[in-house]
Write a protein that holds these residues in place. Structure first.
Motif, PDB file in Angstrom:
ATOM      1  N   GLN A 118       0.831  -1.196   0.000  1.00  0.00           N
ATOM      2  CA  GLN A 118       0.000   0.000   0.000  1.00  0.00           C
ATOM      3  C   GLN A 118       0.873   1.256   0.000  1.00  0.00           C
ATOM      4  N   LEU A 119       1.936   1.207   0.812  1.00  0.00           N
ATOM      5  CA  LEU A 119       2.835   2.358   0.881  1.00  0.00           C
ATOM      6  C   LEU A 119       3.504   2.608  -0.462  1.00  0.00           C
ATOM      7  N   LEU A 120       3.982   1.512  -1.077  1.00  0.00           N
ATOM      8  CA  LEU A 120       4.639   1.666  -2.380  1.00  0.00           C
ATOM      9  C   LEU A 120       3.686   2.306  -3.372  1.00  0.00           C
ATOM     10  N   LEU A 121       2.430   1.897  -3.258  1.00  0.00           N
ATOM     11  CA  LEU A 121       1.416   2.433  -4.155  1.00  0.00           C
ATOM     12  C   LEU A 121       1.251   3.941  -3.945  1.00  0.00           C
ATOM     13  N   SER A 122       1.235   4.344  -2.669  1.00  0.00           N
ATOM     14  CA  SER A 122       1.070   5.786  -2.382  1.00  0.00           C
ATOM     15  C   SER A 122       2.291   6.568  -2.834  1.00  0.00           C
ATOM     16  N   LEU A 123       3.463   5.945  -2.726  1.00  0.00           N
ATOM     17  CA  LEU A 123       4.687   6.671  -3.103  1.00  0.00           C
ATOM     18  C   LEU A 123       4.950   6.630  -4.605  1.00  0.00           C
ATOM     19  N   ALA A 124       4.179   5.785  -5.314  1.00  0.00           N
ATOM     20  CA  ALA A 124       4.502   5.519  -6.729  1.00  0.00           C
ATOM     21  C   ALA A 124       4.564   6.782  -7.570  1.00  0.00           C
ATOM     22  N   ARG A 125       3.735   7.772  -7.191  1.00  0.00           N
ATOM     23  CA  ARG A 125       3.700   8.972  -8.001  1.00  0.00           C
ATOM     24  C   ARG A 125       5.041   9.713  -7.950  1.00  0.00           C
ATOM     25  N   ARG A 126       5.635   9.738  -6.746  1.00  0.00           N
ATOM     26  CA  ARG A 126       6.863  10.511  -6.623  1.00  0.00           C
ATOM     27  C   ARG A 126       8.132   9.677  -6.780  1.00  0.00           C
ATOM     28  N   LEU A 127       8.047   8.419  -6.397  1.00  0.00           N
ATOM     29  CA  LEU A 127       9.206   7.544  -6.562  1.00  0.00           C
ATOM     30  C   LEU A 127       8.780   6.313  -7.353  1.00  0.00           C
ATOM     31  N   PRO A 128       8.598   6.519  -8.638  1.00  0.00           N
ATOM     32  CA  PRO A 128       7.974   5.437  -9.424  1.00  0.00           C
ATOM     33  C   PRO A 128       8.795   4.145  -9.464  1.00  0.00           C
ATOM     34  N   ASP A 129      10.127   4.275  -9.413  1.00  0.00           N
ATOM     35  CA  ASP A 129      10.878   3.024  -9.554  1.00  0.00           C
ATOM     36  C   ASP A 129      11.324   2.454  -8.199  1.00  0.00           C
ATOM     37  N   LEU A 130      10.701   2.913  -7.131  1.00  0.00           N
ATOM     38  CA  LEU A 130      11.029   2.360  -5.818  1.00  0.00           C
ATOM     39  C   LEU A 130      10.422   0.965  -5.696  1.00  0.00           C
ATOM     40  N   LYS A 131      11.291  -0.008  -5.382  1.00  0.00           N
ATOM     41  CA  LYS A 131      10.806  -1.401  -5.381  1.00  0.00           C
ATOM     42  C   LYS A 131      10.543  -1.879  -3.956  1.00  0.00           C
ATOM     43  N   LYS A 132      11.250  -1.257  -2.992  1.00  0.00           N
ATOM     44  CA  LYS A 132      11.183  -1.796  -1.635  1.00  0.00           C
ATOM     45  C   LYS A 132      11.457  -0.638  -0.685  1.00  0.00           C
ATOM     46  N   ILE A 133      10.753  -0.610   0.419  1.00  0.00           N
ATOM     47  CA  ILE A 133      11.019   0.438   1.406  1.00  0.00           C
ATOM     48  C   ILE A 133      11.908  -0.156   2.484  1.00  0.00           C
ATOM     49  N   SER A 134      13.059   0.466   2.677  1.00  0.00           N
ATOM     50  CA  SER A 134      13.990  -0.120   3.649  1.00  0.00           C
ATOM     51  C   SER A 134      13.453   0.111   5.067  1.00  0.00           C
ATOM     52  N   PRO A 135      13.762  -0.785   6.001  1.00  0.00           N
ATOM     53  CA  PRO A 135      13.296  -0.638   7.390  1.00  0.00           C
ATOM     54  C   PRO A 135      13.806   0.659   8.010  1.00  0.00           C
ATOM     55  N   GLU A 136      15.060   1.058   7.621  1.00  0.00           N
ATOM     56  CA  GLU A 136      15.619   2.304   8.176  1.00  0.00           C
ATOM     57  C   GLU A 136      14.735   3.490   7.775  1.00  0.00           C
ATOM     58  N   ALA A 137      14.397   3.532   6.490  1.00  0.00           N
ATOM     59  CA  ALA A 137      13.580   4.642   6.007  1.00  0.00           C
ATOM     60  C   ALA A 137      12.247   4.672   6.746  1.00  0.00           C
ATOM     61  N   ARG A 138      11.703   3.497   6.934  1.00  0.00           N
ATOM     62  CA  ARG A 138      10.404   3.415   7.590  1.00  0.00           C
ATOM     63  C   ARG A 138      10.514   3.897   9.042  1.00  0.00           C
TER      64      ARG A 138
END
Ligand SMILES: Nc1ncnc2c1ncn2[C@@H]1O[C@H](COP(=O)(O)OP(=O)(O)OP(=O)(O)O)[C@@H](O)[C@H]1O
Ligand SMILES: [Mg+2]
Lengths: 273, 661
Positions: free
Chosen positions: B182-202
């Motif tokens: 769901q998060l990747l979906l929300s971020l898709a507009r700004r970071l379209p090629d983001l494949k995975k959210i790192s635990p640190e970032a989270r």
């Protein structure tokens, strides 16, 4: 070059005098074109001696070509064909044995056809064809073989300046001699000829006949012919067939002068049918 | 040399024919029906019917030829007029400036791409943390508004301490319930090629969000700090980009000025052309009306309208109209010279190696584009300085512009150009690639069926392949668009297949797809004709070869194939003709992009969309008005297609005749 692996001595009387050994031994062979329903060859037995010309004669449809094509297993290509009985041994080897490869057999038993059929390639490529498919690539070997074969086929003088020209530009008689050269290039033991002169004019025929008498020294020749003159001129032995059966077989002189069977005499004297 | 009695010479004489009592033959034919002095027989009627049909066919062919020629060739003078108008109005000149600008924009795009990639590489976590934080912030605003208010109202002390712990925990729980997907979906507009959210970032995003909540919904300073740090770290790169961006501004402005100016001129010219057209028509009508003695009201009405039209016709001083263009272009040399030197300087500030290989590659590409741009500019400078608005455009210019024009652009408010090259190369590319598939398939199948297959097998394969021909091409196209296109794109992303040129494919509809489907259509044609050719090889050749101890394969390849080569070449050529002439499938699946494909991509060119000569006609014939230049241009394309088919067919005839010589 013709050392015999298996010398047989059951020869027709006349040829015994020439001290010839048997190359082909046909033993009660039966052959059918339709899965064995009807027999086209009905139990043929004969032996073909080495370095002689053996002629097969008989009325049309009697099975001469069929027998000839059994000898190099060309009939294998017909789906419905079947050997119904008997065996054929060439150089002592049963050619239908499980471990015999028809491809290898045909390299030993060459064939010249009724209608001259050189490939639409150059004269050189035609003669070299047999060696090339056997994997020979070396130019010197091929050159040597082409020259030797064309010389043997009495075509060298006419063709040596146009080896790279298309074979189809040769005359009919030359083309047939080219086919013979192509066949002998791979040094077979036996050459089968199915009416090799029937498409040629008398002069070309004379040349090919002369050639056959020459080739007899190196090869064993089996020839099918419709021309009685030809059979008498060139063959050492003649076999007369009728309706799939071997009626009479013996030295040519005997068959033509003193046939022992009435049918043979009728046929030879043209009183047939 | 008769050594023995030749029995066979005693051939009995053939008995002579017995005379028969048949009547003597007569040579009289049947008399036919006499009609108006003609002797009509059944034979004559049948002959006339078939002969008539044959001539009708030839007549129809001639008619088509004449019509194509008439409609098509009118295009050349028409195009000449249009080209000379584009010259007089300055459109041609503006195009040259635009050409430079396009080169610059391509370079800029590449640099931008590299910048984003570099930023992503260096600050992947930070960036995603910031955007993620914004997601969390929205969530907190939605769900914790009351909690925050309550918390803020509390007095400092143990109670507040406890509430703070509870709020933190609640937020953490709420945030952790959102799934990664769901998060990747929300971020898709700004970071379209983001494949995975790192635990640190989270984690970082969560900390920021908690701080935000406890701070009475005030964005924490840390967020701004991160942004600043990123832009500082990217400083050099950022400066270079800014420099490149501003270097291009003067050229953009020049282009805008020229466009404005020429559009205005063009509008006036077009209007005047219309007016003069209607004046001519009215004059003609007036003459006719006089001749026919029409009532005087009609004549006065026409005269009125004529007067009006004459009134709105402006005497145009093209010299004066074009002056601003000449003025604007004076600065061109200076502008582009500065651009070239600025760009060079900007590229010098960038390092030659980046930590990320991708970035290095992209920057290198941009550098290469920069080199190309310098060449383009040098050439265009010459072109632009030599440009004169009043130089004559001749017919051969128009012909060249059609046959070698690299652009096909219609229905454009700016300028319509009819260049054959994109369509021609498109057709050729699609056809060649499809033959690449079809030829081995069809020839292989023909050889197999002819030389190896069992009779029953052949009886299955032959009609099978030939049946493919019966598939309506629109059905095949439909399958291509709706099924194969998606599959092909999906497969092209599989790492297993990445070695195939053009993979992964970005365009859904492309050359490869069209070629695959067309191969399907060409294969039966080639198969049938090739099989015929193989069949025509005399059995005697095959027998001779087999009798020499050749295997079937050797015979097929060394004897049968060479013997039938002219027939096979003819089969391939006719297959080519079929593919070049095919319309429906290419229209549906080739992508219809009238642009010369980028051959610089090597074999990867097959992944691009193209337009073809056939599909352009099918696509645009509906939107053209009869007799217009566009209409004529389509006929020109038709004429080219027709010629290609003619050439292919006659070459085939010649190849085949050579065989049967
Ligand atoms: N491929 C074949 N399939 C079926 N029957 C065949 C085939 N070839 C020949 N026959 C039949 O076998 C019989 C013998 O034929 P064959 O060709 O051996 O005769 P032949 O003696 O060579 O005759 P000719 O002198 O006319 O060449 C004939 O009745 C012929 O119809
Ligand atoms: Mg025969």
């Amino acid at each position: 070059m013709h050392d015999m692996s298996n010398e047989l001595t059951t020869l027709p009387k006349a040829t015994k005098k020439k001290k010839s050994s048997t190359v082909i031994e046909v033993d009660d062979i039966g052959f059918s074109y339709d899965h064995g329903k009807t027999e086209t060859l009905k139990g043929i037995s004969m032996t073909v001696p080495k370095n002689q010309v053996t002629a097969l004669i008989g009325p049309s449809g009697c099975g001469k070509s069929t027998l000839l094509r059994c000898l190099n297993r060309m009939n294998d290509l017909i789906d419905t064909a079947k050997i119904t009985r008997g065996a054929i041994r060439i150089l002592g080897q049963d050619i239908h044995a499980a471990d015999v490869d028809a491809i290898e057999l045909r390299k030993q038993v060459g064939m010249v056809f009724q209608k001259y059929n050189p490939f639409p390639k150059s004269i050189y490529d035609n003669v070299a064809y047999g060696l090339r498919i056997q994997g020979v690539k070396k130019k010197s070997v091929l050159d040597e073989a082409v020259e030797r074969s064309l010389k043997s086929a009495a075509l060298w003088d006419e063709a040596k300046d146009r080896l790279k020209d298309s074979a189809l530009g040769l005359s009919g008689g030359q083309q047939q001699r080219l086919c013979i050269a192509r066949t002998i290039a791979v040094r077979p033991k036996v050459i089968l000829m199915d009416e090799p002169c029937s498409a040629l004019d008398p002069i070309a025929t004379a040349k090919v006949e002369e050639l056959m008498l020459e080739l007899r020294r190196d090869f064993t020749i089996v020839i099918v012919t419709h021309s009685m003159q030809q059979a008498s001129r060139i063959s050492d032995n003649t076999a007369f067939f009728y309706l799939g059966e071997l009626i009479e077989y013996g030295p040519t002189t005997q068959i033509f002068t003193n046939p022992s069977v009435k049918q043979t005499e009728d046929y030879i004297s043209g009183r047939f049918g | 040399m008769l050594r023995f009695r030749l029995l066979y010479l005693q051939i009995p004489a053939v008995p002579a024919d017995k005379p028969t009592n048949k009547p003597a033959p007569s040579f009289k034919g049947k008399r036919g029906l006499r009609l108006m002095g003609l002797n009509i027989t059944t034979d004559g009627v049948v002959k006339g019917f078939f002969g008539g049909n044959a001539y009708l066919a030839i007549l129809a062919l001639l008619f088509i030829c004449v019509f194509l020629l008439k409609s098509g060739l009118g295009f050349v003078p028409g195009y000449r007029v249009e080209l000379s108008e584009a010259r007089v109005s300055g459109i041609e000149l503006t195009n040259r400036v635009r050409y430079e600008l396009t080169g610059y924009k391509a370079l800029l795009a590449r640099v931008n791409q590299a910048f984003i990639a570099e930023k992503r590489h260096l600050f992947s976590d930070e960036e995603s943390a910031i955007y993620l934080y914004e997601e969390f912030e929205a969530l907190i605003d939605d769900e914790f508004e009351e909690d925050i208010e309550q918390y803020v109202d509390l007095d400092d002390g143990a109670e507040k301490e406890a509430a703070s712990v509870k709020l933190r925990a609640d937020i953490a729980t709420a945030c952790s319930t959102i799934s990664e997907k769901q998060l990747l979906l929300s971020l898709a507009r700004r970071l379209p090629d983001l494949k995975k959210i790192s635990p640190e970032a989270r984690q970082q995003a969560l900390t920021l969000a908690q701080e935000y909540a406890l701070n009475d919904a005030e964005t924490p300073d840390a967020v701004a700090a991160i942004s600043t740090r990123i832009s500082q770290e990217m400083g050099t790169f950022n400066t270079a980009i800014q420099r490149i961006k501003s270097a291009g501004k003067p050229l953009s402005q020049l282009e805008a000025t020229l466009t404005r100016q020429t559009e205005e001129t063009d509008r006036i010219l077009k209007l005047n052309r219309q007016t003069s057209g209607s004046i001519l028509a009215l004059e003609e009508g007036l003459k006719k009306a006089h001749k026919r003695d029409e009532p005087s009201e009609t004549i006065t009405a026409i005269e009125d309208r004529l007067k009006k039209s004459r009134g709105s016709f402006i005497e145009i001083d093209t010299e004066a109209l074009i002056q601003p263009v000449y003025q604007a272009i004076q600065n061109h040399d200076l502008i582009v010279d500065t651009l070239v030197s600025e760009l060079a300087a900007a590229f010098d500030t960038l390092p030659s190696e980046f930590e990320n290989k991708q970035v290095t590659a992209t920057i290198n590409e941009a550098r290469q584009l920069n080199g190309e741009l310098a060449v383009i500019i040098a050439k265009q400078k010459e072109n632009i300085n030599a440009w004169r608005h009043d130089k004559d455009v001749n017919l051969s210019n128009a012909l060249t512009a059609f046959f070698f024009g690299s652009e096909w652009q219609t229905g454009s408010p700016w300028q319509n150009v009819y260049g054959l090259m994109p369509l021609f190369t498109g057709s050729l590319l699609v056809a060649s690639v499809s033959l690449l598939f079809a030829v081995p398939l069809a020839i292989g199948a023909a050889l197999y069926v002819n030389q190896f297959a069992h009779k029953r097998e052949a009886a299955l394969i032959k009609p099978g392949i030939e049946f493919i021909q019966a598939i309506p091409s629109v059905v095949l196209g439909l399958f291509g668009v709706l099924v194969l296109a998606g599959l092909l794109k999906e497969w092209s992303h599989s790492p297993l297949l990445s070695w195939i040129p053009g993979f992964p494919i970005t365009e859904r509809l492309n050359v490869l797809l069209a070629a695959l489907l067309l191969a399907f259509m060409a294969a039966p044609t080639i198969f049938t004709l090739a099989e015929d050719a193989l069949n025509n090889v005399p059995k005697a050749f095959t027998e001779a070869s087999l009798a020499m101890g050749a295997t079937k394969l050797q015979t097929a390849i060394k004897v049968v194939l060479p013997a039938s080569i002219s027939g096979i070449i003819a089969a391939i050529m006719l297959g080519f003709g079929r593919v070049v002439g095919e319309t429906m499938v290419v229209l549906m699946v080739a992508g219809n992009k009238a642009k010369i494909p980028e051959f610089s991509e090597g074999l990867g060119v097959v992944g691009q969309p193209v337009h073809t000569m056939t599909s352009i006609i099918a696509q645009e014939y509906g939107e053209v008005t009869e007799g217009s230049l566009h209409w004529q241009a389509l006929f020109m394309v038709g004429l080219v297609l027709f010629t290609i088919s003619l050439v292919i067919n006659s070459t085939c005839q010649r190849v085949l005749n050579r065989k049967t010589r």
